[in-house]
Motif scaffolding. Structure first.
Motif, mmCIF file in Angstrom:
data_model
loop_
_atom_site.group_PDB
_atom_site.id
_atom_site.type_symbol
_atom_site.label_atom_id
_atom_site.label_comp_id
_atom_site.label_asym_id
_atom_site.label_seq_id
_atom_site.Cartn_x
_atom_site.Cartn_y
_atom_site.Cartn_z
ATOM 1 N N GLY A 52 24.411 19.316 80.015
ATOM 2 C CA GLY A 52 25.200 18.537 80.964
ATOM 3 C C GLY A 52 24.680 18.584 82.385
ATOM 4 N N ASP A 53 25.623 18.498 83.328
ATOM 5 C CA ASP A 53 25.269 18.496 84.747
ATOM 6 C C ASP A 53 24.554 19.780 85.153
ATOM 7 N N GLU A 54 24.909 20.884 84.510
ATOM 8 C CA GLU A 54 24.270 22.156 84.847
ATOM 9 C C GLU A 54 22.789 22.126 84.509
ATOM 10 N N ARG A 55 22.445 21.495 83.415
ATOM 11 C CA ARG A 55 21.026 21.371 83.024
ATOM 12 C C ARG A 55 20.268 20.521 84.054
ATOM 13 N N VAL A 56 20.874 19.421 84.451
ATOM 14 C CA VAL A 56 20.256 18.542 85.449
ATOM 15 C C VAL A 56 20.084 19.282 86.771
ATOM 16 N N ASP A 57 21.135 19.970 87.218
ATOM 17 C CA ASP A 57 21.063 20.709 88.479
ATOM 18 C C ASP A 57 20.065 21.857 88.406
ATOM 19 N N LEU A 58 19.998 22.533 87.264
ATOM 20 C CA LEU A 58 19.028 23.614 87.094
ATOM 21 C C LEU A 58 17.608 23.074 87.237
ATOM 22 N N THR A 81 24.845 33.899 70.665
ATOM 23 C CA THR A 81 25.414 34.965 71.471
ATOM 24 C C THR A 81 24.290 35.511 72.338
ATOM 25 N N ALA A 82 24.630 36.299 73.336
ATOM 26 C CA ALA A 82 23.598 36.887 74.197
ATOM 27 C C ALA A 82 22.630 37.728 73.375
ATOM 28 N N ILE A 124 26.733 27.763 84.964
ATOM 29 C CA ILE A 124 25.993 27.937 83.704
ATOM 30 C C ILE A 124 26.668 29.006 82.853
ATOM 31 N N LEU A 125 27.034 30.113 83.473
ATOM 32 C CA LEU A 125 27.667 31.206 82.721
ATOM 33 C C LEU A 125 28.984 30.777 82.087
ATOM 34 N N GLY A 131 28.695 37.708 77.371
ATOM 35 C CA GLY A 131 27.548 38.593 77.250
ATOM 36 C C GLY A 131 26.350 38.158 78.066
ATOM 37 N N TYR A 132 26.260 36.879 78.402
ATOM 38 C CA TYR A 132 25.110 36.390 79.157
ATOM 39 C C TYR A 132 25.089 36.902 80.590
#
Length: 145
Positions: A52-58, A81-82, A124-125, A131-132
């Protein structure tokens, strides 16, 4: 621009060299080549887990080389999972154990807040399984019941 805005996003985009050097320092890697290899592997593995938007912003905030690694990954159909994520990285790193893979993952992910800003890492978290946060060098906070 107020103080709150400057804390949210880094003032300038980190270069690929600065990112790799930060990973080298964080992970205490003997060579820049080792740090670069680990950075490439971890960001490639991580890229499919951010959507989503987080991927684009990253991708926008990372150095171009790192953005390509993240953006070129197909989004995963099932979040790991982490611990599973660390295990998946262990399979990609020659001679890695779960312990060394966790070190590698944390060495890369813990520099992301400086590279992309705490605000984006927080977002993102929120989309990742519990766990991440520990992999980013943060406490795993749980909401009060």
């Amino acid at each position: 621009m107020g103080a709150a805005n400057t804390a949210a996003m880094p003032p300038t985009r980190m270069t690929w060299t600065e990112l790799v050097d930060s990973v080298r320092e964080s992970g205490q890697y003997a060579t820049r080549a080792e740090a670069e290899s680990v950075t490439r592997i971890v960001l490639s593995a991580f890229g499919g887990h951010v959507v989503g938007d987080e991927r684009v912003d990253l991708a926008r905030r990372l150095p171009v080389e790192a953005a390509r690694l993240v953006a070129s990954q197909i989004p995963v159909s099932r979040q790991l999972t982490a611990a599973q994520f660390v295990e998946s990285v262990a399979f990609r790193v020659l001679g890695a154990t779960p312990a060394t893979a966790r070190w590698d993952v944390s060495s890369v992910l813990s520099v992301l807040p400086r590279a992309v800003g705490d605000d984006l890492v927080d977002r993102i978290l929120k989309q990742l399984p519990p766990g991440y946060a520990l992999l980013f060098g943060r406490a795993q906070l749980t909401p009060a019941a």
